[in-house]
Scaffold this active site. Structure first.
Site, PDB file in Angstrom:
ATOM      1  N   GLU A 100       1.999  -6.754  -5.425  1.00 51.31           N
ATOM      2  CA  GLU A 100       1.670  -5.921  -6.585  1.00 51.31           C
ATOM      3  C   GLU A 100       2.872  -5.135  -7.123  1.00 51.31           C
ATOM      4  O   GLU A 100       3.238  -5.253  -8.278  1.00 51.31           O
ATOM      5  CB  GLU A 100       0.543  -4.947  -6.202  1.00 51.31           C
ATOM      6  CG  GLU A 100       0.180  -4.007  -7.321  1.00 51.31           C
ATOM      7  CD  GLU A 100      -1.194  -3.387  -7.194  1.00 51.31           C
ATOM      8  OE1 GLU A 100      -2.102  -4.021  -6.629  1.00 51.31           O
ATOM      9  OE2 GLU A 100      -1.370  -2.260  -7.689  1.00 51.31           O
ATOM     10  N   ASP A 160       0.849  -1.196   0.000  1.00 47.16           N
ATOM     11  CA  ASP A 160       0.000   0.000   0.000  1.00 47.16           C
ATOM     12  C   ASP A 160       0.885   1.248   0.000  1.00 47.16           C
ATOM     13  O   ASP A 160       0.728   2.142  -0.832  1.00 47.16           O
ATOM     14  CB  ASP A 160      -0.909   0.014   1.242  1.00 47.16           C
ATOM     15  CG  ASP A 160      -1.583  -1.320   1.471  1.00 47.16           C
ATOM     16  OD1 ASP A 160      -2.500  -1.642   0.707  1.00 47.16           O
ATOM     17  OD2 ASP A 160      -1.166  -2.049   2.391  1.00 47.16           O
TER      18      ASP A 160
HETATM   19  O1  TRH Z   1       4.639  -6.100   0.572  1.00 43.00           O
HETATM   20  P1  TRH Z   1       3.647  -6.695  -0.358  1.00 43.00           P
HETATM   21  O2  TRH Z   1       3.199  -8.043  -0.049  1.00 43.00           O
HETATM   22  O3  TRH Z   1       2.455  -5.714  -0.438  1.00 43.00           O
HETATM   23  C1  TRH Z   1       1.115  -5.909  -0.680  1.00 43.00           C
HETATM   24  C2  TRH Z   1       0.317  -5.808   0.530  1.00 43.00           C
HETATM   25  O4  TRH Z   1       0.180  -7.082   1.092  1.00 43.00           O
HETATM   26  C3  TRH Z   1      -0.981  -5.191   0.204  1.00 43.00           C
HETATM   27  O5  TRH Z   1      -1.853  -5.163   1.283  1.00 43.00           O
HETATM   28  C4  TRH Z   1      -1.578  -5.910  -0.958  1.00 43.00           C
HETATM   29  O6  TRH Z   1      -2.723  -5.291  -1.255  1.00 43.00           O
HETATM   30  C5  TRH Z   1      -0.634  -5.835  -2.114  1.00 43.00           C
HETATM   31  O7  TRH Z   1       0.587  -6.454  -1.749  1.00 43.00           O
HETATM   32  C6  TRH Z   1      -1.157  -6.490  -3.355  1.00 43.00           C
HETATM   33  O8  TRH Z   1       4.239  -6.729  -1.873  1.00 43.00           O
HETATM   34  P2  TRH Z   1       4.495  -5.569  -2.940  1.00 43.00           P
HETATM   35  O9  TRH Z   1       3.208  -5.057  -3.481  1.00 43.00           O
HETATM   36  O10 TRH Z   1       5.431  -6.128  -3.889  1.00 43.00           O
HETATM   37  O11 TRH Z   1       5.182  -4.404  -2.148  1.00 43.00           O
HETATM   38  C7  TRH Z   1       6.504  -4.496  -1.711  1.00 43.00           C
HETATM   39  C8  TRH Z   1       7.186  -3.152  -1.815  1.00 43.00           C
HETATM   40  O12 TRH Z   1       8.421  -3.190  -1.130  1.00 43.00           O
HETATM   41  C9  TRH Z   1       7.495  -2.767  -3.250  1.00 43.00           C
HETATM   42  O13 TRH Z   1       7.311  -1.364  -3.414  1.00 43.00           O
HETATM   43  C10 TRH Z   1       8.962  -3.115  -3.395  1.00 43.00           C
HETATM   44  C11 TRH Z   1       9.454  -2.769  -2.024  1.00 43.00           C
HETATM   45  N1  TRH Z   1      10.714  -3.373  -1.598  1.00 43.00           N
HETATM   46  C12 TRH Z   1      11.778  -2.530  -1.335  1.00 43.00           C
HETATM   47  O14 TRH Z   1      11.661  -1.305  -1.518  1.00 43.00           O
HETATM   48  N2  TRH Z   1      12.952  -3.059  -0.884  1.00 43.00           N
HETATM   49  C13 TRH Z   1      13.106  -4.384  -0.678  1.00 43.00           C
HETATM   50  O15 TRH Z   1      14.201  -4.815  -0.265  1.00 43.00           O
HETATM   51  C14 TRH Z   1      12.011  -5.242  -0.957  1.00 43.00           C
HETATM   52  C15 TRH Z   1      12.151  -6.727  -0.768  1.00 43.00           C
HETATM   53  C16 TRH Z   1      10.824  -4.701  -1.417  1.00 43.00           C
END
Ligand code: TRH
Length: 347
Positions: free
Chosen positions: A250, A20
């Site tokens: 996402e 989010d």
């Molecule tokens: O963290 P997520 O699982 O996020 C979500 C939430 O669960 C949310 O509620 C749900 O609705 C959505 O998924 C679909 O996975 P996501 O979306 O990939 O987000 C992770 C973020 O973290 C993304 O912007 C990448 C970032 N990230 C970093 O900046 N550094 C890192 O080292 C890692 C591993 C990720």
């Protein structure tokens, strides 16, 4: 009369994890950096943002704590509520009091399902106030809201130095036949079996786990490294540095596609297996062949991921993955579609 929206409020409630905050931050930054919009990001939990963007206070986005009770504030030309979060009632009243109501968008979750095209940009009037809310659906097609991608993405990718990246994180230079894999996943019962397959693999496998606090357990041909949770702009570098990326949710799912490398998606699990239709819809539009599809289905709860078959298919995936990224990047990105959408409504 407003010709060009310059002031935008994004509202974000953190439901869980990083997605989010990650999506809202990425969009806010892009609207401020690339379009000169004055951005306020209202967020109810700063913790994920501190990890995603440790320097968020340096601008150009003004990050504000979304407090309860809400403290009165002026209202922007463009108001974005992320993922159907509910705006403060007092703020909605302020929106309705403007001589010209703001463009009000609900930024939805990403899906490749067919119904997205029919719902994107649809509007819904407020039950009581003279306000219209529009639904903005990210997506993979021309009639959706598109995908987030910064204008400088390709330049950053071209300038990336994989050797320097590895050295910075204390990783040895890649052996000739090494497979470097990044892993960002939800707890997954298929992982222990996959780790065993990697340990027994004829090729050395170097597994990089960003943000993991699990004790790294190397064995056989598998070397495991924990990496810090990287700032969001640097997470792209990790994806570029690897031959295969495991992503989830996402935003990391979208970034893996831009990287143009083979990737494995763990979809955010929903009650009643509602996520399965979303997974199937993406697999139906993605050009990679049955090897990738079988592996993805297994990784998402469909049994033991068939590593050997998948590993054998990896060289053949390089071209379709890059081609897919190129095709997606040829269309306008989400921020530019959103800006265009707002300009048309504020004319
Ligand atoms: O963290 P997520 O699982 O996020 C979500 C939430 O669960 C949310 O509620 C749900 O609705 C959505 O998924 C679909 O996975 P996501 O979306 O990939 O987000 C992770 C973020 O973290 C993304 O912007 C990448 C970032 N990230 C970093 O900046 N550094 C890192 O080292 C890692 C591993 C990720």
């Amino acid at each position: 009369m407003i010709n060009k929206p310059t002031h935008c409020d994004i509202f974000c409630t953190v439901v869980d994890n990083y997605g989010d905050a990650g999506v809202c931050w990425r969009l806010a930054r892009q609207l401020a950096d690339e379009y000169g919009w004055r951005l306020r990001l209202w967020i109810d939990d700063m913790a994920p943002l501190r990890q995603l963007a440790p320097d968020y206070a340096a601008g150009p986005v003004e990050v504000r704590a979304w407090t309860a009770p809400w403290l009165a504030t002026d209202c922007a030309d463009v108001v974005i509520e992320a993922f159907a979060c509910e705006l403060p009632a007092a703020y909605v009243e302020t929106m309705a009091q403007r001589p010209r109501p703001p463009v009000w968008l609900n930024l939805e979750y990403l899906s490749a399902e067919n119904w997205v095209a029919g719902c994107h940009a649809m509007s819904s009037p407020h039950t009581r106030l003279p306000l219209l809310k529009h639904f903005f659906f990210p997506g993979f097609t021309a009639n959706s809201g598109g995908l987030l991608r910064e204008q400088d993405y390709e330049a950053r990718r071209q300038a990336f130095d994989a050797k320097a990246f590895r050295a910075e994180f204390g990783l040895p230079a890649a052996a000739q036949d090494e497979l470097t894999i990044s892993l960002f996943s939800y707890p997954n019962p298929a992982l222990p079996e996959l780790m065993r397959a990697w340990a027994a693999s004829p090729r050395p496998v170097r597994l990089l786990r960003p943000g993991s606090s699990e004790t790294p357990r190397s064995s056989g041909n598998l070397s495991v490294h924990n990496l810090p949770f990287l700032p969001q702009v640097r997470y792209d570098e990790l994806l570029w540095a690897c031959d295969l990326n495991f992503v989830r949710g996402e935003d990391s799912f979208v970034r893996a596609q831009w990287a143009g490398k083979p990737f494995v998606w763990q979809i955010y699990p929903q009650a009643g297996d509602a996520h399965q239709a979303k997974l199937d819809a993406f697999l139906a539009i993605h050009p990679a062949g049955p090897g990738l599809k079988a592996f993805w289905q297994a990784w998402n709860g469909g049994g033991t991921p068939p590593w050997e078959d998948f590993a054998a298919s990896l060289p053949g995936l390089a071209a379709p993955m890059q081609q897919w990224a190129n095709e997606l990047a040829a269309g306008p990105d989400l921020a530019s579609r959103l800006v265009q959408f707002c300009i048309e409504r504020l004319k």
